[in-house]
Design an enzyme around this catalytic site. Structure first.
Site, mmCIF file in Angstrom:
data_model
loop_
_atom_site.group_PDB
_atom_site.id
_atom_site.type_symbol
_atom_site.label_atom_id
_atom_site.label_comp_id
_atom_site.label_asym_id
_atom_site.label_seq_id
_atom_site.Cartn_x
_atom_site.Cartn_y
_atom_site.Cartn_z
ATOM 1 N N LYS A 75 1.286 11.022 -15.512
ATOM 2 C CA LYS A 75 0.101 10.219 -16.071
ATOM 3 C C LYS A 75 -0.508 10.886 -17.108
ATOM 4 O O LYS A 75 -0.910 10.346 -18.148
ATOM 5 C CB LYS A 75 -0.649 9.866 -14.852
ATOM 6 C CG LYS A 75 0.032 8.997 -13.774
ATOM 7 C CD LYS A 75 -1.075 8.550 -12.583
ATOM 8 C CE LYS A 75 0.031 7.781 -11.691
ATOM 9 N NZ LYS A 75 -0.412 7.621 -10.316
ATOM 10 N N GLN A 117 -5.409 9.873 -6.819
ATOM 11 C CA GLN A 117 -3.940 9.792 -6.521
ATOM 12 C C GLN A 117 -3.833 9.628 -4.802
ATOM 13 O O GLN A 117 -4.444 10.377 -3.983
ATOM 14 C CB GLN A 117 -2.991 11.044 -6.750
ATOM 15 C CG GLN A 117 -1.655 10.958 -6.558
ATOM 16 C CD GLN A 117 -0.983 9.788 -7.272
ATOM 17 O OE1 GLN A 117 -1.332 9.377 -8.396
ATOM 18 N NE2 GLN A 117 0.237 9.073 -6.882
ATOM 19 N N ASP A 164 -7.027 1.600 -10.842
ATOM 20 C CA ASP A 164 -5.937 1.188 -9.820
ATOM 21 C C ASP A 164 -6.167 -0.210 -9.238
ATOM 22 O O ASP A 164 -5.183 -0.417 -8.509
ATOM 23 C CB ASP A 164 -6.112 2.323 -8.491
ATOM 24 C CG ASP A 164 -5.138 3.522 -8.927
ATOM 25 O OD1 ASP A 164 -3.996 3.005 -9.140
ATOM 26 O OD2 ASP A 164 -5.493 4.500 -8.521
#
Ligand code: GUN
Length: 306
Positions: free
Chosen positions: A53, A97, A120
């Site tokens: 990422k 994460q 997200d």
């Protein structure tokens, strides 16, 4: 044999659109979009994903920050970092994460991210906007949003189709169902308690597997000619298993010999290919789209903030 859907090509198409938009912001004399990625602890798969990422951010001209915190980090310490990033004007997107270490209150952390920085799409506000069908002003989860891009850009119909999603996670299954309902699919969500799962799946024109079980979806789950989207990413280290899934594909044995593993999705590639009309490969299917959608979401958050 099923046609392979090239997720990597479509992800590259999305990334090149995002890159052009970022160049546009630079030409206009504005700061670039900024993403902060937070990793707590040392989960090996998470380290790989976070690395990919951050690398992609740099390639596209984003500002990016990686925050590596030790396994022993407390919920309060993580909340303090989130508060700092929420207030930071150079940061448009915050990604924590998952999974977090068990002692951390995960939902409390996700709730603390400013909804307009929640790239997200896990904050209750964004979840709610998605369920209200207000996707334009929502940030929606990257993996299922990537599946939608893959379908739409491959001209695969969604409206009116019988669609089955296997898996009810908050990261993939549930938001996948909502995105499909918003596009007028008839959606069934299956899970570990579903009775006669293969029979339910055989009704699907569009079958989406997100359960985290290597090669679980075999030919008996698939209606002839159906489109099968494989969201799973599971390591295979045993050459005998690789032969079961991939036949004599030498590249797979070479990968195990050189890197210790190859990857298989939730769909049994060899058996599914005999029945499905179209199928996403692993790797090179949904995976690259997840990262592309993270950058697209960060650009969207940047624009929403302006
Ligand atoms: N872990 C697995 N998938 C995801 C994702 O899409 N976002 C985050 N934050 N963590 C994940």
């Amino acid at each position: 044999m099923a046609e392979l859907l090239d997720g990597k090509r479509i992800a590259d198409e999305i990334l090149s659109e995002v890159r052009n938009d970022v160049i546009g912001t630079d030409d206009a004399g504005r700061r670039p979009p900024g993403l902060a990625v937070v990793l707590v602890g040392g989960d090996p798969a998470s380290i790989v994903y976070v690395g990919l990422k951050v690398k992609k951010c740099a390639e596209l001209g984003f500002h990016s920050e990686r925050h590596n915190l030790p396994e022993s980090t407390t919920t309060a310490e993580l909340l303090a970092l989130i508060a700092k990033l929420n207030a930071d004007h150079a940061i448009d997107g915050i990604l924590v994460q998952l999974p977090l270490p068990k002692h951390i209150a995960e939902q409390e952390v996700l709730d603390a991210i400013e909804p307009h920085k929640d790239v997200d799409g896990f904050h209750p506000i964004n979840v709610g906007l998605l369920y209200l069908g207000q996707e334009k002003r929502a940030l929606t989860p990257c993996t299922p949003s990537g599946v939608i891009e893959l379908l739409e850009r491959s001209n695969i119909p969604i409206s009116g189709t019988r669609t089955v999603v296997i898996g009810r996670s908050t990261i993939v299954g549930k938001p996948m169902a909502a995105l499909l309902i918003n596009r007028s699919a008839t959606v069934t969500v299956c899970h570990s308690r579903t009775v006669d799962l293969p029979a339910v799946c055989r009704e699907a024109d569009l079958l989406i597997a997100a359960i985290g079980k290597p090669g679980y979806v075999t030919d008996e789950f698939i209606k002839p000619g159906a489109t099968v989207i494989d969201v799973g990413i599971n390591p295979v280290t045993d050459p005998a298993m690789a032969r079961e899934f991939f036949g004599d594909d030498e590249k797979r044995f070479a990968a195990i010999a050189n890197r210790g593993q190859t990857l298989v999705g939730d769909v049994h590639p060899r058996l599914a290919a005999t029945v499905a009309g179209r199928i996403t490969p692993v790797p090179g299917g949904v995976g690259p789209l997840t990262i592309a959608m993270l950058l697209k979401n960060t650009l969207k958050a940047y624009r929403l903030a302006m």
